[in-house]
Design an enzyme around this catalytic site. Sequence first.
Site, PDB file in Angstrom:
ATOM      1  N   CYS A 154       0.900  -1.093  -0.131  1.00  4.08           N
ATOM      2  CA  CYS A 154       0.249   0.273  -0.443  1.00  4.08           C
ATOM      3  C   CYS A 154       1.039   1.084   0.036  1.00  4.08           C
ATOM      4  O   CYS A 154       0.650   2.389  -0.048  1.00  4.08           O
ATOM      5  CB  CYS A 154      -1.370  -0.236   1.294  1.00  4.08           C
ATOM      6  SG  CYS A 154      -2.272  -1.443   0.908  1.00  4.08           S
ATOM      7  N   HIS A 173      -2.907   7.819   6.460  1.00  2.00           N
ATOM      8  CA  HIS A 173      -2.939   6.374   5.766  1.00  2.00           C
ATOM      9  C   HIS A 173      -4.619   5.628   6.357  1.00  2.00           C
ATOM     10  O   HIS A 173      -5.261   5.013   5.891  1.00  2.00           O
ATOM     11  CB  HIS A 173      -1.714   5.305   6.191  1.00  2.00           C
ATOM     12  CG  HIS A 173      -2.263   3.909   5.978  1.00  2.00           C
ATOM     13  ND1 HIS A 173      -1.609   3.888   4.278  1.00  2.00           N
ATOM     14  CD2 HIS A 173      -2.319   3.185   6.581  1.00  2.00           C
ATOM     15  CE1 HIS A 173      -1.935   2.908   3.410  1.00  2.00           C
ATOM     16  NE2 HIS A 173      -1.975   1.667   5.016  1.00  2.00           N
ATOM     17  N   HIS A 179     -10.333   1.923  -0.403  1.00  2.00           N
ATOM     18  CA  HIS A 179      -8.814   1.725  -0.074  1.00  2.00           C
ATOM     19  C   HIS A 179      -8.147   1.019  -1.227  1.00  2.00           C
ATOM     20  O   HIS A 179      -7.967  -0.234  -1.400  1.00  2.00           O
ATOM     21  CB  HIS A 179      -8.215   0.820   0.273  1.00  2.00           C
ATOM     22  CG  HIS A 179      -6.972   0.849   1.296  1.00  2.00           C
ATOM     23  ND1 HIS A 179      -5.669   0.702   0.556  1.00  2.00           N
ATOM     24  CD2 HIS A 179      -5.945   0.314   2.460  1.00  2.00           C
ATOM     25  CE1 HIS A 179      -4.657   0.911   1.179  1.00  2.00           C
ATOM     26  NE2 HIS A 179      -4.805   0.637   2.348  1.00  2.00           N
TER      27      HIS A 179
END
Length: 410
Positions: A170, A302, A339
């Site tokens: 990620c 995040h 996400h």
Amino acid sequence: MPASRGGDRGRRVVVSGMGAVCASGVGARRLWEAARDGVSQIRPLKTERPYDGRIKIAAQVPDFDPAAYIEPAVLPFCDPFTQFAVVAADEAMAQAGLSRADVAGPRTAVIMGTGIGGMTTIEDGIYKYYVERTRPDTLSVPKLIPSAMPTTISARFSALGPTFAVGSACSSASQSVGIGLQMIRAGMVDRAIVGGAEACVINATIRAWEGLRVMTPNLCRPFSKGRNGMSLGEGGAVFVLETAEAARARGHAPLCELAGYATTSDAKDPVRPDLDGASSCIALALEDAGLAPRDVHYVNAHGTATHANDITESEAILRVFGDYGRDVPVSSTKPIHGHALGASGGLELAITIEALRAQTVPPTINFLEFDSSCPIDAVPNAARAHKIDAAMSNSFAFGGINAVLVVRHA
């Protein structure tokens, strides 16, 4: 404000253009407007084949017709993750005011991040082989490999410099941006096309993520009481980097300066974030930018809305920022665009840059109630006008690979 390390130890680097494709549609402007206005782009899940899992929502790119953007001779080689990247790259180049001839040659790098690569092609090939008992697409290999994305872009613009894919889960897109920054600072290249893309909202991938128990069946609520996980997303974001001197010489007004980057590894647990790794990465990014914590006026977190990540990220911000960590506006925009895994850092950097330019902090939507285990200002539910001289974007990936970027006015 002090000079950045880029100014002291290398060339200053600016972002001259950016593009995005995500659940808000094609265009970085659409992404920013959705984030600023707090309009979630997470919708009922659509899959090519029937899906029998528990999670029925995702942030998918709506009504995307790649043939409207990519030439017939190129499109057969493009998995959806490459399609998103190519369309975003075209937008970024147009905003940068650069033609294909301007970036052609060995002085332009193309570095793109992705968590997995061509997952649609991988799943289709497996389905054909094991279920239909037929042969996978002849072009499967050149479509599914992660490097298909940067090489397609490099061919599109005749960029002959360093060209490769970054795979760090990620944080992949953020890493590619940071590597491009360092290459330009060091004089390896004069320009870099960087960013990331992901297209993993398909049956096998959603099922795999469900197995990790980090997905919400309803609403993503970062830093809030009642949070129960994230929603998967897809898309791509691309940025054109160049030296401040080059932009000035051609009369182009850049979007911002890319002032700082750092990356660290937790070197501990495959899925559990670590306070030492995250906080050291934030501190090193500030040092790289030559900024003190109080010089940063917005943090795009995040913020996955998982129990462990949100607590660890809050503690990391407080460890580095001290008491100011309770006051600096922090928001997670994942409830807006989902996400998007290896693309997330790029989408969030695009929002961070627009927040800097608009002097507006986007909200953390779906926020119910302050959680004492996350004692930060999460900017709940409504955007906030705020003076922003510099802003930070955090990406903390599975495997403990951390990347933090810092931008400020050019």
